[in-house]
Motif scaffolding. Sequence first.
Motif, short mmCIF file in Angstrom:
data_model
loop_
_atom_site.label_atom_id
_atom_site.label_comp_id
_atom_site.label_asym_id
_atom_site.label_seq_id
_atom_site.Cartn_x
_atom_site.Cartn_y
_atom_site.Cartn_z
N ALA A 55 0.83 -1.21 0.00
CA ALA A 55 0.00 0.00 0.00
C ALA A 55 0.86 1.26 0.00
O ALA A 55 0.55 2.25 -0.66
CB ALA A 55 -0.92 0.01 1.22
N ALA B 294 1.85 1.55 -3.50
CA ALA B 294 0.71 1.68 -4.42
C ALA B 294 0.15 3.10 -4.43
O ALA B 294 -0.42 3.54 -5.43
CB ALA B 294 -0.38 0.68 -4.04
N GLU B 295 0.33 3.82 -3.34
CA GLU B 295 -0.18 5.19 -3.31
C GLU B 295 0.47 6.03 -4.42
O GLU B 295 -0.17 6.90 -5.00
CB GLU B 295 0.08 5.81 -1.93
CG GLU B 295 -0.74 7.08 -1.73
CD GLU B 295 -0.38 7.83 -0.46
OE1 GLU B 295 0.58 7.45 0.23
OE2 GLU B 295 -1.06 8.83 -0.18
N ASP C 95 -0.65 4.64 -8.01
CA ASP C 95 -2.01 5.09 -8.31
C ASP C 95 -2.03 6.34 -9.18
O ASP C 95 -3.03 6.62 -9.84
CB ASP C 95 -2.72 5.44 -6.99
CG ASP C 95 -3.77 4.42 -6.64
OD1 ASP C 95 -3.99 3.52 -7.46
OD2 ASP C 95 -4.36 4.54 -5.56
#
Lengths: 436, 264
Positions: free
Chosen positions: A404, A407-408, A411
């Motif tokens: 995560a 992934a931020e 994105d």
Amino acid sequence: MKTAMSNHYLECLLESLNDKTEETSDWLKQLRAQAIDRVSQLRFPTTKDEEWRFTDVSPLEQLPFKPAQTITTLKQEAIQQFFVSESTNRLVFIDGFYAPELSSLNDSNSCLIGNLSSMVTNQSSLAASHLGRHVHFQDNIFAALNTAFLQDAAVIVIPRNVTVTDPIHLLFVATQEKVTHSPRCLIIGESNSQATIIEDYVPLQQHAYITNSVTEFSLAENAQVNHVRVQRESNMAFHLSHCTASLERHSRFHSVDINFGGLISRFNLDIQFKAEEAECAIDGLTMITGKQLADTHTSIDHAKAHCTSHQQHKCIVDDNAHAVFNGKIMVRPHAQRTDSSQSSRNLLLSGAAQIDTKPQLEIFADDVKCAHGATVGQLDNEEIFYLKSRGLPDLAARNLLTYAFGAEILDRIPVASLKRTLEQTVLNQTQNLLTI
Amino acid sequence: MNNDNNSVILKVDNLHACIQGKEILKGINLTVKRGEIHAIMGLNGSGKSTFAKILAGHPDYQVTQGNIQYEKQDLLELSSEERAQAGIFLAFQYPIEIPGVANSQFLRLAYNTVQTQRGKEELDPLEFDDFVREKMKLLEMKPDFLDRSVNEGFSGGEKKRNEILQMALLEPRLGILDETDSGLDIDALKIVARGVNHLSNQDNAMILITHYQRLLDHIVPDYVHVMEAGRIIKTGGKELALELETHGYDWVHNDLQHTAGASS
């Protein structure tokens, strides 16, 4: 001080320059001559130089890596895995040589997309007015070296009022070991134009080689460029890269920079605000392991008033790897109403992993908004507990949070298939994560 | 209420616990049976949330004395994930935000992990989507809830509803709600209460930790406990909450001292 000529790497490279007899235009000869002259006067940086404190490039000095002497012929299947399905325009360079048979150009748009050496005079004269004008190779030996070897380049011109919806993919493939390649890109966004550019460095094998690239962006009034730079080089490779963007009034430069590869990698990104009310958003993710070293140096020059810059840089560092981030933001005396934010967040996954982060704000105007922050840490215990209280095993909880964290940034990549591919890479690196 | 011994889900016996050497819980005794709803009330710092976190296995707290039996197992022997798999669920007072992970991914991962542990079938993304949307209706949640990052940018009420949604998916035997009602407006409170009432049945039990009697208008407890300084100092029926609302916590305190004084 070491002279340039005691450097085996430089000696070999410059020797190979003398072999070159190919025909080229006068302006290019002249540009290269200037660059060669600079190379002879500059020296290799050492860790005593402030800009290179944490990144020791002395191992390079021992490597006699010349430019590739032979051209590797590849079938499309060999590199198809790297293609981006949304891209109808793709330029492929193999070990620095343009590969027209692997490239694909969509004729339906009015853009100029191609390689410099096959351009006709009136096209290349536009390139001539920009190449080497944005990057400062006078005081940078690697940019100077790249320019000294400048023979071919990926050149993209988005004409006035044209929007290219599909991303343009610039794919640089390394196939040979013990060579140096010097990829060069020039992207010109004319006024009111819009495009997405993917600059992508990939290897066919886990060889040792050197990539020394320079990319220049020139954005005219109200132009917008989305830039995705993916450095997924061999873990044995050296990757040196300079990217410069010159931004005119109301132009917008959005960049996401992903670093996975390289044994030693260094990325310099320079943003120059040339007029008011321009904007940049530059985000980065470095995810390294083993003995990798990845250094990102960014510089945003708020030379004009009313400009906006936002930056978020993240590093995930495992094993004995070492990440460096230096984010300089200069707000000059007349750059009032500057709105700038910078965040550097770093995740250490092992006790031996190392991070050096340095936000460097130099503010000489008084009516500005500048926020910055840097954190270095491990995964948060409350976050791990939250996930475990939902039944996730410890390792899965840690891996999900690590994923995560990266992934931020992923994105923000505006190309769905590339985003998915890179998410998968991050997932694979955070092993044992359950399928999500 | 079922008085059969087999119906005991949780038995806490003389529980003492500390964090960083500071004793927070000083001898808690509590028995929870199937089908029961217990409310634990008390002032800030009385140890309510600590008790909730210890039940869920928070690693920062050390249990120094006493024991906890959960469904005939020694709860303190289980890691927090094992407790979740065994049916304990804690709705957090401050749910954690996880930017970068879509709520749907997170919910499915949690659901499938627990299903697998319980020897049941996993759901693929499509099946799960239908399943979770059904549960979301109960909590009047909009579909875009699934696409957003876990709790990121959620309002206080949205975060609490997301907690109850997780509880609905994981179907716990023992649900612990840590101040789930705090900061909710009356509409959101009613939605959350309806969700909890819907999930509460004869096979499971709930522990509600709250400051406010208001919640207990909507979720009617079988027992109300008052905590002070790490102990349960008074236990009563649902009417105890009303008395607290009228007289305040000092009343329990004084009442106890009075009783203690009279009996000595």
